[in-house]
Design a protein around this motif. Structure first.
Motif, PDB file in Angstrom:
ATOM      1  N   ALA A 153      -2.770   4.109  -2.558  1.00 48.25           N
ATOM      2  CA  ALA A 153      -2.690   2.887  -3.168  1.00 48.25           C
ATOM      3  C   ALA A 153      -2.683   1.760  -2.730  1.00 48.25           C
ATOM      4  O   ALA A 153      -2.379   1.813  -1.898  1.00 48.25           O
ATOM      5  N   TYR A 205       0.921  -1.479   0.045  1.00 45.78           N
ATOM      6  CA  TYR A 205      -0.143   0.280  -0.105  1.00 45.78           C
ATOM      7  C   TYR A 205       0.833   1.436   0.434  1.00 45.78           C
ATOM      8  O   TYR A 205       1.846   1.440  -0.023  1.00 45.78           O
ATOM      9  N   VAL A 219      -5.765   2.627  -7.113  1.00 41.85           N
ATOM     10  CA  VAL A 219      -5.260   3.946  -7.036  1.00 41.85           C
ATOM     11  C   VAL A 219      -6.073   5.439  -7.236  1.00 41.85           C
ATOM     12  O   VAL A 219      -6.860   5.586  -7.947  1.00 41.85           O
ATOM     13  N   THR A 229       3.293   8.352 -11.165  1.00 40.12           N
ATOM     14  CA  THR A 229       1.584   9.052 -10.280  1.00 40.12           C
ATOM     15  C   THR A 229       2.100  10.480  -9.670  1.00 40.12           C
ATOM     16  O   THR A 229       1.406  11.538 -10.213  1.00 40.12           O
ATOM     17  N   TYR A 282     -10.121   7.837  -9.154  1.00 35.48           N
ATOM     18  CA  TYR A 282      -9.397   6.042  -9.315  1.00 35.48           C
ATOM     19  C   TYR A 282      -9.683   6.177 -10.274  1.00 35.48           C
ATOM     20  O   TYR A 282     -10.183   5.705 -11.234  1.00 35.48           O
ATOM     21  N   LYS A 331       5.552  -0.474  -6.729  1.00 35.54           N
ATOM     22  CA  LYS A 331       5.031   0.716  -5.570  1.00 35.54           C
ATOM     23  C   LYS A 331       6.251   2.066  -5.585  1.00 35.54           C
ATOM     24  O   LYS A 331       5.621   2.707  -6.063  1.00 35.54           O
ATOM     25  N   GLY A 389       4.898   3.374  -9.015  1.00 37.68           N
ATOM     26  CA  GLY A 389       4.143   3.872  -8.730  1.00 37.68           C
ATOM     27  C   GLY A 389       3.712   5.034  -8.331  1.00 37.68           C
ATOM     28  O   GLY A 389       2.813   6.262  -8.350  1.00 37.68           O
ATOM     29  N   ASN A 390       4.734   5.406  -7.369  1.00 36.55           N
ATOM     30  CA  ASN A 390       4.720   6.900  -6.828  1.00 36.55           C
ATOM     31  C   ASN A 390       5.689   7.681  -7.412  1.00 36.55           C
ATOM     32  O   ASN A 390       5.041   8.769  -7.184  1.00 36.55           O
ATOM     33  N   ILE A 428      -0.756   5.464 -14.663  1.00 36.21           N
ATOM     34  CA  ILE A 428      -1.319   3.840 -14.030  1.00 36.21           C
ATOM     35  C   ILE A 428      -0.989   2.909 -16.040  1.00 36.21           C
ATOM     36  O   ILE A 428      -0.621   2.636 -15.951  1.00 36.21           O
ATOM     37  N   ALA A 444      -3.674  -3.683  -9.132  1.00 36.67           N
ATOM     38  CA  ALA A 444      -3.877  -2.670  -8.243  1.00 36.67           C
ATOM     39  C   ALA A 444      -5.019  -1.945  -8.235  1.00 36.67           C
ATOM     40  O   ALA A 444      -6.105  -1.635  -9.054  1.00 36.67           O
ATOM     41  N   CYS A 475      -2.650  10.822  -2.278  1.00 41.53           N
ATOM     42  CA  CYS A 475      -3.181  10.056  -3.617  1.00 41.53           C
ATOM     43  C   CYS A 475      -2.313   8.752  -2.378  1.00 41.53           C
ATOM     44  O   CYS A 475      -1.658   8.921  -1.440  1.00 41.53           O
TER      45      CYS A 475
END
Length: 708
Positions: free
Chosen positions: A516, A503, A573, A542, A585, A535, A538-539, A552, A571, A514
């Motif tokens: 996730a 997460y 997000v 985003t 989302y 992770k 994605g961080n 995404i 996932a 944000c």
């Protein structure tokens, strides 16, 4: 090690572990060759009986009727023996239906008690003129017997006794192949009916049907075989049921086929019945039935129309415990002796008999030796578990072969005894295998110590990896301790040392949060590495994109670039505008989060925008959805470690999570997280978790705004 133990070990290991088992195999072969002299014969017979219980003979028709002298008949017409005139009336009732043949399963050896000569001796003062006018009951009964095909019973005797009388109707025509009659049973004399009755009858058949005395008592009173043909005073006679069939066929010739050591089969017209070398029939029994039993009292009373007997064979016999010896069949039924005659007739008409020719014991001995030599040759080279499997395969094959032979052709093949005799030999082989396995075990123990040290190092490394992985996850309570617009809490508990769930939560700017949650396919170290990459990317991505869907899509592209392990990740997000409650989302194959609003639960609407897991397709055009949160709304994100938690085949499920959320009073997200986690663990009742458990709860506290 004691001297006895050392001697046993030396014996087991002699000849590379094969000498002693070979000796046991020879002893087993000797026992099997002489099985009738050993207790193993009882086991063999029980196995053959088990075959019959598994597949008894079908009895689709009832060609035979038994007219029984039962308790009802004795009550109605007096004790046995009945007067000949009463039996004559009974026979006339039967003959009125024109049966194919009638057989009497008892012997009329003595003169009727109401014969004039006997009355004169018992009543000396009776008028001689009256006696002269009295009819002779035996002669009257003989006249009735002579009106239709009737067969009388006779009993073969090993020697002449007082009152013995030879039968008078040997087989007129019999074709015997050379050597077929050398094992037939022979009787010096017989016990038969009165001469006038013999003269009137169409034939006579013997009713000797006792268990074979050669079995040494192993039959235990169970009737398994009955003779079909015997020589009485060197004259051939059929058994009562077979003679009845011969009479029904018009008294035709009988043919005897020869086998290896004697008789192989008996032919009556177009019917053929396989036999043993001594002429015995291995009877294949059918289930007992009372349909074809009629009471003699009912027949005499005219309760059964004559058509009942038309075109059938009729046996008149005893059906009262006080007048007969009952027989036990391999099926476990206790039947009157007359029922055996019915089974013989049905077997002849169907050509259905059990077969165990003279070469069958040789085949079983060959199977024993072949199986034993196979085990002796292979087991010393196998590990104990494979040795057990090898013996199970050989023994199971023998048992299966016996059953298949019976089901396919009614062959009586004993696979049980060879399998049993292979047991001691196998135990000797296994003992040698276990001794060698113990030597290997001692060597393995030395290696185990070294492997334990290596395992401890690996466990330490995994523990370090767990700490590193958990350190990658943010602490929402610490990060947002001073935040008043929302409250956020999360829990992640891997099923193993490291896991594939993750997460994330971070502020994109002063007002945008944000969040996730993701679940990588698989478990363990590979999943944990992919989780860390997912992770981190994605961080980063985003933060780089203003459009969540584009972020995404870029994330999937980067993850799929070098995904040689073909892993994928589900996932969810979302970006929350902490000032106005707008929630954008994207759902990539993940379970839709639950939204609790004013005490009511609903799933976040993801159906229209949800796509496949990341890396499942490689280039899916993910789109984002939007919803406006209201003050006090609680959003619950979770992985399948919650919904798929199981106990005794039951899943905690989404319904369990909804029930838990509904029952949980309004409280801080951190408290609710722990309560849900505890509910899942209680549901699992101590069972190991099947998957990583991850929960994230977000409560928005800001004022509501309209529009999206």
């Amino acid at each position: 090690m004691s001297r006895a133990t050392a001697a046993l070990v030396a014996l087991l290991r002699a000849g590379r572990g094969r000498l002693f088992p070979a000796l046991l195999l020879g002893i087993g072969a000797l026992l099997l060759s002489n099985i009738e002299r050993t207790p193993l014969h009882a086991l063999q017979l029980n196995q053959f009986d088990r075959y019959q219980r598994l597949l008894p003979r079908e009895r689709p028709s009832e060609p035979v009727i038994i007219v029984g002298i039962d308790s009802q008949s004795l009550l109605a017409h007096g004790q046995w023996p009945w007067p000949r005139d009463l039996l004559g009336r009974l026979l006339e009732r039967i003959q009125a239906g024109e049966p194919l043949a009638v057989g009497f399963d008892f012997i009329f050896a003595e003169t009727d008690q109401h014969a004039p000569a006997l009355l004169a001796r018992r009543l000396p003062g009776i008028d001689p003129g009256l006696l002269e006018r009295l009819p002779d009951p035996d002669q009257q009964f003989a006249e009735v017997i002579g009106r239709a095909p009737t067969v009388l019973a006779t009993v073969g005797l090993p020697q002449a006794l007082a009152g013995a009388r030879l039968p008078r109707h040997p087989l007129p025509q019999i074709a015997v192949e050379a050597g077929a009659d050398r094992q037939l049973p022979r009787f010096a004399s017989a016990l038969s009916s009165r001469p006038e009755l013999q003269a009137a009858a169409g034939g006579e058949g013997f009713i000797n049907a006792t268990p074979d005395a050669r079995n040494g008592g192993h039959d235990r009173g169970i009737l398994r075989r009955v003779p079909t043909l015997a020589l009485i005073d060197e004259q051939p006679y059929l058994s009562l049921p077979l003679e009845m069939v011969r009479q029904a066929l018009g008294g035709g010739a009988v043919a005897i086929e020869a086998g290896g050591k004697g008789m192989a089969a008996l032919r009556l017209g177009d019917y053929r019945l396989p036999t043993q070398a001594n002429g015995e029939l291995l009877l294949h029994f059918g289930r007992a039935s009372s349909h074809y039993y009629l009471s003699a009292a009912d027949v005499l009373a005219g309760k059964h129309p004559p058509e009942t007997f038309a075109g059938r064979l009729v046996i008149v016999g005893f059906n009262s415990i006080g007048l007969q010896d009952r027989i036990i069949t391999p099926l476990g039924d206790s039947l009157p002796g007359a029922d055996v005659h019915v089974q013989v007739i049905e077997s002849l008409l169907a050509g259905d008999a059990l077969r165990r020719p003279d070469w069958m014991p040789i085949l079983e001995l060959t199977a024993l030796l072949a199986g034993g030599l196979l085990l002796i040759g292979s087991i010393p080279a196998l590990r104990p578990r494979y040795a057990v499997l090898g013996f199970t395969a050989v023994g199971g094959s023998l048992l299966l072969a016996g059953h298949l032979a019976y089901f396919s052709g009614r062959w009586l093949v004993d696979g049980n005894t060879p399998a049993l005799l292979l047991g001691p030999m196998f135990m000797a082989l296994l003992g040698n295998t276990l001794i060698r396995a113990d030597e290997r075990r001692q060597a393995a123990e030395r290696q185990l110590q070294a492997s334990r040290e290596q395992a401890a190092r690996i466990a330490g490394e995994l523990d370090s990896a767990r700490r590193i992985q958990m350190g990658l996850l943010p602490d929402p309570e610490r990060l947002f301790a001073d935040e008043t617009r929302f409250a956020l809490a999360a829990i992640l508990e891997p099923a193993q040392a490291v896991g594939g769930d993750y997460y994330d939560c971070f502020m994109l700017d002063a007002r945008r949060l944000c969040i996730a949650i993701g679940d990588v396919s698989g478990k363990g170290v590979p999943a944990s590495l992919f989780m860390a990459i997912s992770k981190t990317l994605g961080n980063t991505l985003t933060r780089r994109h203003d459009d969540l869907g584009a972020a995404i899509r870029d994330l999937e592209h980067e993850l799929d670039r070098n995904n040689t392990a073909l892993l994928f990740v589900t996932a969810f997000v979302a970006i929350l505008d902490a000032d106005d409650g707008r929630l954008d989302y994207v759902c990539a194959g993940h379970d839709a989060p639950l939204l609790k609003r004013n005490g009511e639960l609903q799933a976040l609407p993801t159906a229209e925008i949800s796509g496949p897991p990341l890396c499942a397709l490689g280039d899916y055009p993910y789109a984002s959805g939007c919803i406006r949160l209201q003050p006090g709304d609680l959003l619950c994100l979770f992985t399948d470690g919650v919904s798929e938690a199981s106990h005794d085949g039951q899943l905690f499920g989404r319904t369990g999570l909804e029930a838990c959320l509904a029952e949980t009073p309004e409280s801080e997200p951190a408290i609710v997280c722990r309560q849900i986690r505890d509910s899942v663990r209680r549901f699992e009742a101590g069972a190991a978790a099947a998957d990583d458990l991850t929960l994230m709860l977000l409560r928005w506290n800001g004022p509501p705004l309209s529009g999206c």
